[in-house]
Design a protein around this motif. Structure first.
Motif, short mmCIF file in Angstrom:
data_model
loop_
_atom_site.label_atom_id
_atom_site.label_comp_id
_atom_site.label_asym_id
_atom_site.label_seq_id
_atom_site.Cartn_x
_atom_site.Cartn_y
_atom_site.Cartn_z
N ALA A 1 0.81 -1.22 0.00
CA ALA A 1 0.00 0.00 0.00
C ALA A 1 0.85 1.27 0.00
O ALA A 1 0.45 2.29 -0.54
CB ALA A 1 -0.95 -0.01 1.20
N LYS A 2 2.04 1.19 0.60
CA LYS A 2 2.86 2.40 0.74
C LYS A 2 3.77 2.67 -0.45
O LYS A 2 4.42 3.71 -0.50
CB LYS A 2 3.73 2.27 2.00
CG LYS A 2 2.98 2.58 3.29
CD LYS A 2 3.93 2.62 4.47
CE LYS A 2 4.45 1.25 4.82
NZ LYS A 2 5.22 1.12 6.04
N LEU A 3 3.84 1.71 -1.39
CA LEU A 3 4.78 1.87 -2.50
C LEU A 3 4.45 3.07 -3.38
O LEU A 3 3.30 3.28 -3.74
CB LEU A 3 4.75 0.62 -3.40
CG LEU A 3 5.43 -0.64 -2.89
CD1 LEU A 3 5.19 -1.76 -3.89
CD2 LEU A 3 6.92 -0.41 -2.67
N GLY A 4 5.46 3.83 -3.72
CA GLY A 4 5.29 4.91 -4.68
C GLY A 4 5.19 4.34 -6.09
O GLY A 4 5.30 3.12 -6.28
N PRO A 5 4.96 5.21 -7.09
CA PRO A 5 4.87 4.71 -8.46
C PRO A 5 6.21 4.21 -8.98
O PRO A 5 7.27 4.66 -8.54
CB PRO A 5 4.41 5.94 -9.24
CG PRO A 5 4.79 7.11 -8.41
CD PRO A 5 4.76 6.65 -6.98
N ILE A 6 6.15 3.27 -9.89
CA ILE A 6 7.35 2.75 -10.55
C ILE A 6 7.61 3.61 -11.78
O ILE A 6 6.67 3.96 -12.50
CB ILE A 6 7.11 1.27 -10.96
CG1 ILE A 6 6.95 0.42 -9.70
CG2 ILE A 6 8.24 0.74 -11.83
CD1 ILE A 6 6.47 -0.98 -9.97
N PRO A 7 8.87 4.00 -12.04
CA PRO A 7 9.16 4.79 -13.24
C PRO A 7 8.56 4.13 -14.49
O PRO A 7 8.67 2.91 -14.66
CB PRO A 7 10.69 4.79 -13.30
CG PRO A 7 11.10 4.64 -11.87
CD PRO A 7 10.07 3.74 -11.25
N GLY A 8 7.92 4.92 -15.30
CA GLY A 8 7.26 4.38 -16.49
C GLY A 8 5.76 4.25 -16.31
O GLY A 8 5.00 4.24 -17.27
N GLU A 9 5.33 4.15 -15.02
CA GLU A 9 3.89 4.12 -14.75
C GLU A 9 3.28 5.49 -15.03
O GLU A 9 3.97 6.51 -14.91
CB GLU A 9 3.67 3.86 -13.25
CG GLU A 9 3.16 2.50 -12.90
CD GLU A 9 2.99 2.38 -11.38
OE1 GLU A 9 2.40 3.28 -10.76
OE2 GLU A 9 3.46 1.38 -10.83
N ILE A 10 1.99 5.51 -15.30
CA ILE A 10 1.32 6.77 -15.62
C ILE A 10 1.46 7.81 -14.51
O ILE A 10 1.69 8.97 -14.76
CB ILE A 10 -0.18 6.50 -15.93
CG1 ILE A 10 -0.24 5.68 -17.21
CG2 ILE A 10 -0.98 7.80 -16.01
CD1 ILE A 10 -1.42 5.87 -18.08
N ARG A 11 1.34 7.33 -13.24
CA ARG A 11 1.38 8.33 -12.16
C ARG A 11 2.80 8.78 -11.81
O ARG A 11 2.99 9.66 -10.99
CB ARG A 11 0.61 7.84 -10.93
CG ARG A 11 1.06 6.53 -10.39
CD ARG A 11 0.05 5.93 -9.40
NE ARG A 11 0.62 4.70 -8.89
CZ ARG A 11 1.02 4.53 -7.63
NH1 ARG A 11 0.90 5.49 -6.75
NH2 ARG A 11 1.55 3.39 -7.24
N ALA A 12 3.80 8.19 -12.44
CA ALA A 12 5.20 8.58 -12.16
C ALA A 12 5.59 9.77 -13.05
O ALA A 12 6.43 9.67 -13.93
CB ALA A 12 6.14 7.40 -12.40
N THR A 13 4.97 10.91 -12.79
CA THR A 13 5.24 12.08 -13.63
C THR A 13 6.33 12.95 -13.00
O THR A 13 6.64 12.84 -11.82
CB THR A 13 3.97 12.95 -13.75
OG1 THR A 13 3.61 13.38 -12.43
CG2 THR A 13 2.82 12.18 -14.38
#
Ligand SMILES: [Zn+2]
Length: 278
Positions: free
Chosen positions: A133-145
């Motif tokens: 639950a606490k993981l941030g977005p992975i580079p390349g994911e849409i929310r990783a802006t």
């Protein structure tokens, strides 16, 4: 220590080898491996469960069963092996768990350092587990802006390297790849996070995506003893530009690569390409 590309490789191999098999029995030899369930509860939950899929979320291996989900974190030296019952890839004293599979093979978890973990959740609740639950977005994911990262950096005076390693900010960058990403973006590892510009954040996200994608393609990086599986070794180590290259010439400028420690982690950078901005 396996990072995102290596964990992705392990998950793909496991998916190929154990998807659609059923767990007929299980044994736990090191009970502290289990984080949120006791041995009896674990054995009862996985017995006769079919393995639907093995994937990964950042550095967590997610083994989806019919009613439950196992979440495995390899930490320093954990390894999953699919083996014939009588063939042990590693010393049995490092064997912590095994799943007996319906094709007669065993899925065995070895861990020489004993830091790895195994958690059990139901299919409905696993996404809310504290690990995922606490993981941030992975580079390349849409929310990783870039805007997302910019927002995070502006709130911190910590070294940018430390912020990028924080899995709640960005998931998937470990020490090797963060050294490479900072070199690619010409950012000094100790530059305070709140000095990053939006353009820096754009560059960091792009470089992270590019480097992780390439490393995943190549099966990860093989350093020291880490191998994804018995016959598989990653090849990204041939593409490393700064990591473990202290004293060697920078591929861009010929300056000597330096090494220091940021938050205790071995940090490699080019003092000429990655100038600390006052
Ligand atoms: Zn340089």
């Amino acid at each position: 220590m396996p990072e995102l590309p290596e964990v992705t490789t392990v998950a793909r191999i496991l998916n190929r080898e154990i998807k659609n098999l059923t767990i007929t029995d299980s044994m736990i030899f090191y009970t502290k491996l289990l984080k949120n369930v006791d041995v009896a509860g674990f054995k009862a939950a996985v017995k006769n469960q079919k393995i639907l899929e093995v994937t990964n979320q950042a550095k967590y291996i997610v083994i989806k069963l019919e009613n439950h989900v196992l979440i495995s974190h390899l930490r320093m030296e954990g390894k999953w092996m699919i083996e014939e019952p009588e063939l042990y890839s590693y010393d049995q004293k490092h064997l912590e768990a095994q799943l007996v599979l319906s094709n007669g093979k065993f899925a065995r978890y070895y861990d020489t350092r004993k830091f790895g973990t195994l958690e059990l959740y139901t299919s409905e609740t696993y996404q809310n587990s504290p690990s995922l639950a606490k993981l941030g977005p992975i580079p390349g994911e849409i929310r990783a802006t870039a805007e997302y990262l910019y927002g995070k950096t502006q709130r911190s005076r910590k070294a940018i390297k430390t912020v990028l390693l924080d899995q709640t900010v960005i998931a998937g960058l470990g020490n090797i790849y963060v050294n490479e990403v900072l070199f690619a973006t010409k950012i000094h590892p100790e530059q305070p996070a709140n000095t990053m510009t939006l353009q820096d954040c754009e560059n960091l996200m792009q470089a992270s995506t590019k480097i992780l994608t390439k490393a995943i393609e190549l099966g990860g990086t093989t350093i020291h003893t880490f191998k994804s599986s018995v016959e598989v070794e990653g090849n990204y180590q041939e593409h490393l530009k700064v990591h473990l290259r202290a004293g060697q010439e920078c591929v861009n400028c010929g300056f000597k690569i330096a090494k220091n420690f940021v938050n205790g982690r071995g940090t490699y950078y080019c003092p000429n390409c990655q100038i600390f901005k006052k």
